[in-house]
Design a protein around this motif. Structure first.
Motif, PDB file in Angstrom:
ATOM      1  N   ALA A 195      45.531  37.486  35.221  1.00  0.00           N
ATOM      2  CA  ALA A 195      44.310  37.056  34.527  1.00  0.00           C
ATOM      3  C   ALA A 195      43.283  36.630  35.287  1.00  0.00           C
ATOM      4  O   ALA A 195      42.761  35.695  35.279  1.00  0.00           O
ATOM      5  N   SER A 196      42.711  37.887  36.104  1.00  0.00           N
ATOM      6  CA  SER A 196      41.469  37.447  36.752  1.00  0.00           C
ATOM      7  C   SER A 196      40.331  36.705  35.934  1.00  0.00           C
ATOM      8  O   SER A 196      40.157  37.139  34.994  1.00  0.00           O
ATOM      9  N   GLN A 197      39.765  36.179  36.824  1.00  0.00           N
ATOM     10  CA  GLN A 197      38.679  35.560  36.364  1.00  0.00           C
ATOM     11  C   GLN A 197      37.370  35.730  37.352  1.00  0.00           C
ATOM     12  O   GLN A 197      37.495  35.899  38.514  1.00  0.00           O
TER      13      GLN A 197
ATOM     14  N   GLU B  34      37.908  41.340  34.519  1.00  0.00           N
ATOM     15  CA  GLU B  34      38.174  40.108  34.210  1.00  0.00           C
ATOM     16  C   GLU B  34      39.792  40.336  32.988  1.00  0.00           C
ATOM     17  O   GLU B  34      39.707  41.113  32.397  1.00  0.00           O
ATOM     18  N   LYS B  35      40.354  39.353  33.475  1.00  0.00           N
ATOM     19  CA  LYS B  35      41.831  39.138  32.499  1.00  0.00           C
ATOM     20  C   LYS B  35      42.825  40.075  33.057  1.00  0.00           C
ATOM     21  O   LYS B  35      43.900  39.883  32.480  1.00  0.00           O
TER      22      LYS B  35
ATOM     23  N   ARG C   8      48.098  30.686  38.772  1.00  0.00           N
ATOM     24  CA  ARG C   8      47.817  32.050  38.411  1.00  0.00           C
ATOM     25  C   ARG C   8      47.969  32.912  39.605  1.00  0.00           C
ATOM     26  O   ARG C   8      48.031  34.193  39.649  1.00  0.00           O
TER      27      ARG C   8
ATOM     28  N   ASP D  95      37.036  34.131  40.519  1.00  0.00           N
ATOM     29  CA  ASP D  95      38.004  34.718  41.789  1.00  0.00           C
ATOM     30  C   ASP D  95      37.404  35.803  42.572  1.00  0.00           C
ATOM     31  O   ASP D  95      37.978  35.914  43.826  1.00  0.00           O
TER      32      ASP D  95
END
Lengths: 115, 117
Positions: free
Chosen positions: B81-83, B15-16, B63, B86
């Motif tokens: 900035a992966s969540q 994450e992120k 993003r 995703d």
């Protein structure tokens, strides 16, 4: 944004019966609609392309008599799986485009299970 | 020959962090379009980003950005900035003959992205 509605989302049927899947464009006129088939964990394979008022163009290897496509209006296309068999079980997704625009809108898909 | 090739069956990212999903394509048509779609477990196909072959700049959508290298015939998707949301299958697709009525969209085999906390 544009919405494509696909029904039913899931259908279970007995072998030998026919199943109809509807694909509707809700707020635009879909001059062209596409039908895809997706096996588990695989990519989308184009089955056919349909233009309103004309016969569908099927991809190589797709049986026209098995998968009947009707695009009777600018907002509705139907896919009928005739005499369904277990090997027809799959995820079917429709897609629509407005004119020759770059945007392509997809339905939520129909999961067909043939017992 | 495969029109669209996605060589990564699966990718992991925290994450992120940012992640790049690879896509190469094969066409002799000078006019084509490249698309990326996200498919969550629900099955719906969600449009992410589009790049036209004549576009001078790389496409960006929030993003998502597309690293378009025309000479290499690659169109990699970059997610910054992966969540956790995703996590899904990601498909690269190509449409040839953008200036004509030809509208067939061909998909790659997909990359499954898993975002960990």
């Amino acid at each position: 944004g544009a919405v494509v509605s696909q029904h039913p989302s899931r259908v279970i049927c007995k072998s030998g019966t026919s199943v109809k899947i509807e694909c509707r464009s809700l707020d635009f006129q879909a001059t062209t609609m596409f039908w895809y088939r997706q096996f588990p964990k695989q990519s989308l394979m184009l089955m056919a392309t349909s233009n309103e008022g004309s016969k569908a163009t099927y991809e190589q290897g797709v049986e026209k008599d098995k998968f009947l496509i009707n695009h009777a209006s600018l907002t509705l296309s139907t896919l009928t799986v005739t005499s369904a068999h277990p090997e027809d079980s799959s995820f079917y997704i429709c897609s629509a485009s407005e004119g020759q625009g770059t945007k392509r809108y997809f339905g939520a898909g129909t999961r067909l299970s043939v017992l | 020959a495969q029109k669209i090739t996605q060589t990564q069956p699966g990718m992991f990212v925290q994450e992120k962090e940012a992640v790049t999903l690879d896509c190469t394509y094969d066409t002799s048509d000078p006019s084509y379009g490249l698309f990326w779609y996200k498919q969550p477990s629900s099955g719906e196909m969600i449009f992410l980003i589009y790049q036209g072959s004549y576009d001078q700049q790389n496409a960006t959508e929030g993003r998502y950005s597309l690293n378009f290298q025309k000479a290499r015939k690659s169109a990699n998707l970059v997610i910054s900035a992966s969540q956790l949301g995703d996590s899904a299958m990601y498909f690269c697709a190509m449409r040839e003959g953008m200036n004509t009525g030809f509208q067939k969209l061909v998909f790659g085999t997909g990359t499954r992205l898993l975002v960990s906390p």
